[in-house]
Design an enzyme around this catalytic site. Structure first.
Site, PDB file in Angstrom:
ATOM      1  N   ARG A 169       0.873  -1.173   0.000  1.00  0.00           N
ATOM      2  CA  ARG A 169       0.000   0.000   0.000  1.00  0.00           C
ATOM      3  C   ARG A 169       0.910   1.222   0.000  1.00  0.00           C
ATOM      4  O   ARG A 169       1.958   1.223   0.652  1.00  0.00           O
ATOM      5  CB  ARG A 169      -0.887   0.038   1.245  1.00  0.00           C
ATOM      6  CG  ARG A 169      -2.065  -0.916   1.216  1.00  0.00           C
ATOM      7  CD  ARG A 169      -3.145  -0.502   0.204  1.00  0.00           C
ATOM      8  NE  ARG A 169      -4.296  -1.394   0.219  1.00  0.00           N
ATOM      9  CZ  ARG A 169      -4.424  -2.484  -0.537  1.00  0.00           C
ATOM     10  NH1 ARG A 169      -3.456  -2.834  -1.385  1.00  0.00           N
ATOM     11  NH2 ARG A 169      -5.505  -3.225  -0.465  1.00  0.00           N
ATOM     12  N   GLU A 184      -3.833   7.554  -4.171  1.00  0.00           N
ATOM     13  CA  GLU A 184      -4.254   7.065  -5.493  1.00  0.00           C
ATOM     14  C   GLU A 184      -5.594   7.680  -5.893  1.00  0.00           C
ATOM     15  O   GLU A 184      -6.448   7.858  -5.031  1.00  0.00           O
ATOM     16  CB  GLU A 184      -4.368   5.540  -5.466  1.00  0.00           C
ATOM     17  CG  GLU A 184      -3.018   4.895  -5.226  1.00  0.00           C
ATOM     18  CD  GLU A 184      -3.092   3.378  -5.135  1.00  0.00           C
ATOM     19  OE1 GLU A 184      -4.149   2.791  -5.465  1.00  0.00           O
ATOM     20  OE2 GLU A 184      -2.085   2.771  -4.736  1.00  0.00           O
ATOM     21  N   HIS A 239      -1.396   0.430  -9.777  1.00  0.00           N
ATOM     22  CA  HIS A 239      -2.012  -0.513  -8.822  1.00  0.00           C
ATOM     23  C   HIS A 239      -2.629  -1.712  -9.562  1.00  0.00           C
ATOM     24  O   HIS A 239      -3.845  -1.942  -9.473  1.00  0.00           O
ATOM     25  CB  HIS A 239      -3.057   0.191  -7.956  1.00  0.00           C
ATOM     26  CG  HIS A 239      -3.391  -0.561  -6.690  1.00  0.00           C
ATOM     27  ND1 HIS A 239      -3.800   0.038  -5.542  1.00  0.00           N
ATOM     28  CD2 HIS A 239      -3.371  -1.886  -6.402  1.00  0.00           C
ATOM     29  CE1 HIS A 239      -4.025  -0.868  -4.602  1.00  0.00           C
ATOM     30  NE2 HIS A 239      -3.763  -2.059  -5.115  1.00  0.00           N
TER      31      HIS A 239
HETATM   32  C1  GLV Z   1      -5.335  -5.021  -3.698  1.00  0.00           C
HETATM   33  O1  GLV Z   1      -4.641  -4.074  -3.572  1.00  0.00           O
HETATM   34  C2  GLV Z   1      -5.576  -5.997  -2.654  1.00  0.00           C
HETATM   35  O2  GLV Z   1      -5.391  -5.701  -1.461  1.00  0.00           O
HETATM   36  O3  GLV Z   1      -6.004  -7.087  -3.003  1.00  0.00           O
END
Ligand code: GLV
Length: 323
Positions: A242, A271, A289
């Protein structure tokens, strides 16, 4: 249940997932795939028995504690991470939360490996040069990168995805593996991985650091300026976890000053905003992402979210309940 539970899905899902949702529930799909704002999320929680949500939905205290009577009893999150929830507020509102662990491990580790190779070999930069029409042909000293073989990979967070990344880099690239994890882990597939007592040890020793810790308040800016400054000059940082687990501004300072060699980032603090200063750098590889974004993986994630909804409404144990 005699009547089919009403389920609101906050984003588009792969086709097979939407077809199964329609077969099981009185479902409302998000055909134009817009992002729900707080008011729309609250409306959904007030009018459906369950939601299939994802990381772009902020289930904050404001949303979960809004206006008393929420009808929803479950939110199945389409993601392994659940930092988009205030879990205490969900518990207080009596709403069950599930996530999608396991099914996205390999795809996300593939993305971390892609970023590692991208930044060490500079591939994205050289491809851009070629696409611009600036390639002058092969040259013994042109397009030089750095070899991963024999270098040390430091993994922060040796959970499923961290271990899958370690396996790829140990067996596939011949890297040495060191790691930091809250509790000891042993992976027989990476027999020589060495545990470090602190994150600082990993940061100071690794040639490449790859982050695999969860997001959320507890880990916000966990990779602080102080920790980043412990990295070796010439080291690289990879983040597929993250964005806010790193102090992003501190990372940009280090990259601008060439204090570290580069970074490969699939996630960002705010984001979809990516800081201009990052975009201006040529020593970073930046992805939108997409860690788990293969059709197979995204379908499996959706199916697991539906399994959770189905189990919940049938009064059975949910396969991956968070709270
Ligand atoms: C995506 O970022 C997830 O946590 O699956």
């Amino acid at each position: 249940m005699s009547e089919r539970p009403r389920v609101i899905v906050t984003r588009r899902m792969p086709e097979a997932v939407e077809a199964r949702l329609e077969a099981l529930f009185d479902v409302q799909l998000n055909i134009d795939d817009h992002q729900f704002d707080n008011a729309e999320l609250i409306g959904a929680l007030q009018s459906a028995d369950g939601l299939l949500g994802t990381v772009t939905d902020p289930y904050s205290k404001d949303v979960l504690a809004a206006g008393g009577a929420l009808r929803a009893r479950i939110i199945a999150n389409f993601a392994v991470g659940y930092n988009n929830f205030d879990l205490e507020a969900a518990k207080a509102a009596g709403i069950a939360i599930s996530n999608t662990p396991g099914v996205l491990t390999e795809a996300t580790a593939d993305t971390a490996l892609t970023l590692l190779l991208n930044v060490l070999r500079g591939t994205w930069r050289f491809e851009s040069m070629l696409r611009r029409g600036d390639w002058q042909g092969f040259g013994p000293t042109s397009c030089l990168g750095v070899s991963p073989q024999g270098k040390t990979l430091g993994i922060i967070g040796m959970g499923r995805i961290g271990r899958a990344m370690a396996r790829r880099c140990y067996h596939g690239l011949g890297m040495k593996i060191i790691y930091y994890n809250r509790s000891p882990v042993a992976d027989p597939e990476v027999p020589e991985a060495r545990a470090c007592a602190t994150m600082g040890e990993v940061m100071a020793e690794a040639d490449v650091v790859s982050l695999h810790i969860p997001g959320g308040a507890e880990n916000r800016h966990r990779i602080s300026r102080d920790l980043l400054e412990m990295m070796k000059p010439g080291a690289y940082l990879i983040n597929t976890a993250r964005g806010d687990v790193i102090d992003e501004a501190a990372l940009i300072d280090l990259l601008e000053n060439r204090r570290i060699a580069g970074a490969g980032l699939d996630v960002f603090e705010n984001e979809p905003q990516v800081p201009e200063r990052l975009l201006a750098l040529d020593n970073v590889s930046l992805l939108p992402h997409l860690g788990s974004a293969t059709i197979e993986t995204r379908t499996a994630m959706g199916m697991l979210a539906v399994d959770n909804l189905e189990a919940f409404f049938d009064g059975k144990p949910m396969p991956s309940r968070v709270v």
